[in-house]
Motif scaffolding. Structure first.
Motif, short mmCIF file in Angstrom:
data_model
loop_
_atom_site.label_atom_id
_atom_site.label_comp_id
_atom_site.label_asym_id
_atom_site.label_seq_id
_atom_site.Cartn_x
_atom_site.Cartn_y
_atom_site.Cartn_z
N LYS A 171 36.26 46.04 46.61
CA LYS A 171 35.59 44.76 46.33
C LYS A 171 34.19 44.85 46.91
O LYS A 171 34.03 45.30 48.06
N THR A 172 33.20 44.46 46.11
CA THR A 172 31.82 44.58 46.61
C THR A 172 31.19 43.19 46.75
O THR A 172 31.50 42.28 45.98
N LEU A 173 30.34 43.09 47.74
CA LEU A 173 29.57 41.86 47.93
C LEU A 173 28.15 42.17 47.49
O LEU A 173 27.53 43.08 48.04
N PRO A 174 27.64 41.44 46.48
CA PRO A 174 26.28 41.74 46.02
C PRO A 174 25.27 41.62 47.16
O PRO A 174 25.46 40.83 48.08
N GLU A 175 24.23 42.43 47.09
CA GLU A 175 23.25 42.49 48.18
C GLU A 175 22.56 41.14 48.37
O GLU A 175 22.18 40.78 49.46
N MET A 199 42.37 59.41 47.73
CA MET A 199 43.30 58.31 47.45
C MET A 199 42.65 57.33 46.48
O MET A 199 41.52 56.88 46.72
N PRO A 200 43.34 56.99 45.38
CA PRO A 200 42.77 55.97 44.48
C PRO A 200 42.78 54.62 45.21
O PRO A 200 43.79 54.29 45.85
N VAL A 201 41.68 53.90 45.17
CA VAL A 201 41.60 52.60 45.87
C VAL A 201 40.90 51.59 44.97
O VAL A 201 40.33 51.95 43.93
N ALA A 202 40.98 50.32 45.38
CA ALA A 202 40.17 49.27 44.76
C ALA A 202 39.11 48.90 45.78
O ALA A 202 39.39 48.85 46.98
N LEU A 262 36.65 47.36 37.62
CA LEU A 262 38.00 46.91 37.25
C LEU A 262 37.96 45.48 36.72
O LEU A 262 38.83 45.04 36.01
N GLY A 263 36.96 44.71 37.14
CA GLY A 263 36.90 43.32 36.70
C GLY A 263 35.99 42.55 37.63
O GLY A 263 35.62 43.02 38.68
N GLN A 264 35.67 41.33 37.25
CA GLN A 264 34.73 40.52 38.02
C GLN A 264 35.50 39.80 39.13
O GLN A 264 36.38 39.00 38.83
N GLY A 265 35.25 40.13 40.37
CA GLY A 265 35.91 39.41 41.49
C GLY A 265 35.18 38.11 41.75
O GLY A 265 34.19 37.81 41.12
N ALA A 266 35.69 37.35 42.69
CA ALA A 266 35.03 36.08 43.01
C ALA A 266 33.64 36.34 43.59
O ALA A 266 32.73 35.55 43.45
N PHE A 267 33.47 37.45 44.23
CA PHE A 267 32.16 37.74 44.86
C PHE A 267 31.32 38.59 43.95
O PHE A 267 30.27 38.22 43.49
N GLY A 268 31.77 39.79 43.69
CA GLY A 268 30.98 40.71 42.87
C GLY A 268 31.99 41.51 42.06
O GLY A 268 33.07 41.02 41.76
N GLU A 269 31.66 42.72 41.81
CA GLU A 269 32.53 43.59 41.03
C GLU A 269 33.71 44.08 41.88
O GLU A 269 33.60 44.17 43.09
N VAL A 270 34.82 44.31 41.21
CA VAL A 270 35.91 45.03 41.85
C VAL A 270 35.97 46.39 41.14
O VAL A 270 36.05 46.42 39.91
N TYR A 271 35.85 47.45 41.92
CA TYR A 271 35.81 48.79 41.31
C TYR A 271 37.07 49.57 41.63
O TYR A 271 37.70 49.35 42.68
N GLN A 272 37.40 50.48 40.72
CA GLN A 272 38.39 51.51 41.06
C GLN A 272 37.59 52.62 41.73
O GLN A 272 36.49 52.95 41.29
N GLY A 273 38.13 53.13 42.83
CA GLY A 273 37.36 54.17 43.54
C GLY A 273 38.28 55.25 44.07
O GLY A 273 39.51 55.21 43.87
N LEU A 274 37.68 56.19 44.75
CA LEU A 274 38.43 57.28 45.40
C LEU A 274 37.99 57.33 46.86
O LEU A 274 36.79 57.27 47.15
#
Ligand SMILES: CN1CCN(c2ccc(C(=O)Nc3n[nH]c4c3C=[N+](C(=O)[C@H](O)c3ccccc3)C4)cc2)CC1
Length: 343
Positions: free
Chosen positions: A57-61, A52-55, A30-42
């Motif tokens: 936020k991921t923290l890079p390893e 359920m559609p969700v967002a 969905l876009g670059q978050g402050a930490f890592g990617e923000v994804y659209q997910g299910l």
């Protein structure tokens, strides 16, 4: 503090709702978050047939311990809130890397870009009405009113952070004595829309600044350079004094962003120039086409005396009255050359 935690940062993860990793599917970025990617997910919730559609936020390893603790703290802050104008935290996935924060999906994107992209074009008069602008302001005002009324979390700051310096202890105590949650970064860029259509709702969706202060490590992140000076009142950037009236000032600037359809405040000025001008009494001008009463409300948010600024409760009532006022509702959204879409 008896809380199991990650990395010994004393952040209590026990209270956070968990999401099973295998019930999540990441669909697209969905876009670059402050930490890592923000994804659209299910998210296939255990007791419901459909996904359920969700967002997510991921923290890079390869994140540092600090980034990990920041990530966790932001989730812990969002988990405390439950309000239609604040992004809802569904849960966290911290069993292994990559770590996830699962949030409600707000499909309209952020408020600043929405306003800029909704500017009237020669071929298309703006899709936005005065009512849309008032409603967006009212949504954020309701979210802020809820935060203003939320007692600051009982969670004690980790000792080692508080003892970091007497200044931090002082800030920590003053923060806790404030007994109210101060967001510290109310701005259109930090708000998201449920959709771009007429039924849209606006939600406060980023708590990064409050998190950094809460972890008493914001100055490690470049200190003043990182501060949203254009959204801050003089007593905040001169004396470091933050209260709920700090958020009121920022909300006034957010209203100016809304009624100018996403113009950068104090266009072309540096932070230093803004600090000098504003502490000398200078203020943002009325956006072209903005009704006088609406501009008057913004100006009240920018009163040099914090106590003289209106409360979010009072502003909510006035915004609701504006939405009943035919004079205000009928004011046209002007097509201004400088507001034409960015080249
Ligand atoms: C024309 N199109 C329309 C659709 N559009 C988007 C662009 C971005 C998004 C998006 O990030 N949606 C999000 N839903 N929930 C969360 C989100 C971000 N979150 C976060 O926590 C992010 O960190 C965050 C927080 C506040 C503001 C921005 C990002 C939580 C959705 C649509 C692109 C342009």
């Amino acid at each position: 503090y008896g809380s199991e935690n990650i990395l010994g940062q004393g952040i209590d993860v026990r209270g956070l709702p968990k999401v099973a990793r295998e019930s999540l599917k990441l669909v697209k970025a969905l876009g670059q978050g402050a930490f890592g990617e923000v994804y659209q997910g299910l998210y296939l919730h255990c007791n419901s047939p459909e996904e359920m559609p969700v967002a997510v936020k991921t923290l890079p390893e390869m994140s540092t311990g600090q980034a990990e603790a920041d990530f966790l703290m932001e989730a812990a802050i969002m988990a405390k809130f439950s309000h239609p104008n604040i992004v809802h935290l569904i849960g966290v996935c911290f069993d292994r890397h990559p770590r996830f924060i699962v949030l409600e999906l707000l499909a309209g994107g952020d408020l600043k870009n929405f306003l800029r992209e909704s500017r009237p074009r020669p071929e298309r008069a703006t899709a936005l009405t005065m009512q849309d602008l008032l409603q967006s302001s009212l949504d954020v005002c309701r979210g802020c009113r809820y935060l203003e009324g939320s007692p600051v979390h009982t969670q004690v700051l980790p000792v080692q952070e508080l003892l970091q310096s007497s200044l931090d202890v002082c800030r920590g105590c003053r923060y806790l004595e404030a007994r109210r949650f101060i967001h510290r970064d109310i701005a259109a860029r930090n708000c998201l829309l449920t959709s771009r259509g007429p039924g849209r709702a606006v939600k406060i969706a980023d708590f990064g600044m409050a998190r950094d202060i809460y972890r008493a490590d914001y100055y490690k992140k470049g200190g003043k350079a990182m501060l949203p000076i254009k959204w801050m009142p003089p007593e905040a950037y001169i004396d470091g004094l933050f209260t709920c009236k700090t958020d009121v000032w920022s909300f006034g600037v957010l209203m100016w962003e809304v009624f100018s359809l996403g113009v950068m405040p104090y266009t072309g000025c540096s932070n230093r120039e803004v600090m000098e001008m504003v502490s000398g009494g200078g203020r943002l001008e009325k956006p072209f086409g903005c009704p006088q009463e609406v501009y008057r409300l913004m100006c009240e948010c920018w009163n040099p005396s914090p106590a003289a600024r209106p409360s979010f409760t009072a502003m909510q009532e006035r915004l609701q009255r504006f939405m009943q006022d035919p004079e205000i509702l009928s004011a046209p959204i002007p097509v201004v050359r400088s507001l034409l879409p960015p080249a």
